[in-house]
Design an enzyme around this catalytic site. Structure first.
Site, mmCIF file in Angstrom:
data_model
loop_
_atom_site.group_PDB
_atom_site.id
_atom_site.type_symbol
_atom_site.label_atom_id
_atom_site.label_comp_id
_atom_site.label_asym_id
_atom_site.label_seq_id
_atom_site.Cartn_x
_atom_site.Cartn_y
_atom_site.Cartn_z
ATOM 1 N N LEU A 13 0.871 -1.180 0.000
ATOM 2 C CA LEU A 13 0.000 0.000 0.000
ATOM 3 C C LEU A 13 0.905 1.227 0.000
ATOM 4 O O LEU A 13 1.816 1.322 0.825
ATOM 5 C CB LEU A 13 -0.891 -0.006 1.238
ATOM 6 C CG LEU A 13 -1.810 1.211 1.446
ATOM 7 C CD1 LEU A 13 -3.065 0.794 2.196
ATOM 8 C CD2 LEU A 13 -1.110 2.347 2.194
ATOM 9 N N GLY A 106 -7.916 -2.805 -14.453
ATOM 10 C CA GLY A 106 -7.370 -2.509 -13.132
ATOM 11 C C GLY A 106 -7.439 -1.013 -12.845
ATOM 12 O O GLY A 106 -7.030 -0.207 -13.685
ATOM 13 N N ASP A 108 -5.666 0.733 -10.954
ATOM 14 C CA ASP A 108 -4.329 1.358 -10.946
ATOM 15 C C ASP A 108 -3.892 1.717 -12.366
ATOM 16 O O ASP A 108 -3.270 2.766 -12.593
ATOM 17 C CB ASP A 108 -3.294 0.451 -10.246
ATOM 18 C CG ASP A 108 -3.187 -0.955 -10.836
ATOM 19 O OD1 ASP A 108 -4.068 -1.372 -11.620
ATOM 20 O OD2 ASP A 108 -2.194 -1.646 -10.512
HETATM 21 C C1 LIG Z 1 -2.782 -6.249 -13.616
HETATM 22 C C2 LIG Z 1 -2.847 -6.000 -12.136
HETATM 23 C C3 LIG Z 1 -2.845 -7.336 -11.399
HETATM 24 C C4 LIG Z 1 -1.581 -5.208 -11.723
HETATM 25 O O1 LIG Z 1 -1.513 -5.181 -10.316
HETATM 26 P P1 LIG Z 1 -0.205 -4.731 -9.511
HETATM 27 O O2 LIG Z 1 0.987 -5.342 -10.121
HETATM 28 O O3 LIG Z 1 -0.142 -3.222 -9.581
HETATM 29 O O4 LIG Z 1 -0.426 -5.153 -8.086
HETATM 30 C C5 LIG Z 1 -4.109 -5.150 -11.768
HETATM 31 O O5 LIG Z 1 -4.129 -3.984 -12.520
HETATM 32 C C6 LIG Z 1 -5.406 -5.908 -11.965
HETATM 33 O O6 LIG Z 1 -5.791 -6.713 -11.157
HETATM 34 N N1 LIG Z 1 -6.117 -5.627 -13.101
HETATM 35 C C7 LIG Z 1 -7.416 -6.193 -13.407
HETATM 36 C C8 LIG Z 1 -7.402 -6.913 -14.702
HETATM 37 C C9 LIG Z 1 -7.106 -6.031 -15.894
HETATM 38 O O7 LIG Z 1 -6.585 -4.905 -15.772
HETATM 39 O O8 LIG Z 1 -7.434 -6.473 -17.034
HETATM 40 K K LIG Z 2 0.338 -0.736 -8.663
#
Ligand SMILES: CC(C)(COP(=O)(O)O)[C@@H](O)C(=O)NCCC(=O)O
Ligand SMILES: [K+]
Ligand SMILES: Nc1ncnc2c1ncn2[C@@H]1O[C@H](COP(=O)(O)OP(=O)(O)O)[C@@H](O)[C@H]1O
Length: 257
Positions: A13, A106, A108
């Site tokens: 986090l 995601g 993020d």
């Molecule tokens: C691809 C990810 C796992 C990256 O997560 P992180 O490495 O930042 O922890 C995350 O953006 C996520 O769970 N995305 C959902 C599926 C997608 O973006 O298609």
């Molecule tokens: K991240």
């Protein structure tokens, strides 16, 4: 109008406290905790903060992690803001979402693209954009000149690649090595293999986007392990450590201006 930004990834986090909810606001404090240490936030680093009036976050680590953060916020005396979390939509802050199901992207990645687009437009004219985040997983996302998210790649991060090789073989249990063009020992071969797998995937996306837009893309990199990747890239990448926070500030400005 103090603003608390929170990014809950699958490993750590990250949080940052700003003087106000808009880009360019002064950074007052920031920190990171591994997910297993979320319960330290209220008694530890957050106990010394001024009281936030607004909070916006993004979370990809699941509902339990989000609830544990809500519990920490509850414990803070005088903190009575409503916690808000970004949900990717069809369009926000100048970025259009090309995912088949926009909400399944995601959060993020969505926030990072919004931050990266804003970052580039602050410094020059519109350009296509490759946004790479090197965290637990690696994501490589492409935006065209107009800010349309065309699509992106997901691949394993350094840690997951190494653990997968360790658990799937008898002879690959070695310390971390160096990145080198012609690795001559197992450690260097594994470390270089992972690094160049990521660099190669990014190069491929760069070429796809260059071809699609007929214009050289800008390249932005972020994430806890981004600094490890920059020297091994085939193109110059700008490392923007607080990319997610920049994105959260852009979205916050639109919500609370
Ligand atoms: C691809 C990810 C796992 C990256 O997560 P992180 O490495 O930042 O922890 C995350 O953006 C996520 O769970 N995305 C959902 C599926 C997608 O973006 O298609
Ligand atoms: K991240
Ligand atoms: N000082 C550090 N603390 C933790 N992880 C680090 C550090 N430096 C590099 N890393 C790497 O960064 C990754 C975590 O990055 P981060 O962006 O926090 O991921 P996520 O957003 O998925 O939680 C880890 O896989 C680790 O390899």
């Amino acid at each position: 109008m103090t603003f608390l930004a929170i990014d809950i990834g699958n490993t750590r986090l990250k949080w940052a406290m700003y003087e106000a909810p808009h880009p360019g606001a002064a950074l007052l404090a920031h920190g990171a905790e591994f997910l297993e240490h979320i319960e330290r936030l209220a008694e530890g680093p957050w106990s010394k903060l001024p009281t936030p009036t607004h909070m916006l976050g993004c979370v990809v680590a699941g509902e339990t992690a989000r609830r544990r953060v809500h519990d920490q916020i509850e414990l803070m005396l005088g903190w009575d803001f409503e916690p808000h979390w970004v949900v990717p939509s069809a369009q926000e802050a100048g970025v259009t979402n090309g995912y088949d199901h926009p909400m399944r992207l995601g959060a993020d990645r969505w926030v990072a693209m919004i931050g990266a687009r804003h970052h580039v437009l602050q410094r020059g004219p519109e350009r296509p954009l490759v946004v790479v985040m090197v965290g637990t997983a690696v994501t490589v996302d492409a935006l065209d000149t107009q800010g349309n998210f065309l699509g992106g790649l997901i691949l394993p991060g350094h840690g997951i690649m190494l653990r997968a090789l360790e658990s799937g073989t008898a002879g690959l249990h070695v310390p971390t090595g160096s990145v080198t063009p012609f690795p001559k020992n197992t450690s260097d071969a594994l470390t270089s293999g992972g690094t160049y797998a990521i660099a190669g995937a990014v190069e491929r996306m760069y070429q796809h986007l260059y071809l699609h837009c007929s214009m050289e893309p800008a390249c932005i990199m972020a994430g806890g392990a981004g600094w490890k990747m920059v020297p091994s890239m085939t193109r110059p990448f700008e490392l923007v450590d607080n990319l997610i926070f920049e994105g959260l500030l852009v979205i916050a400005q639109q919500r609370w201006k």
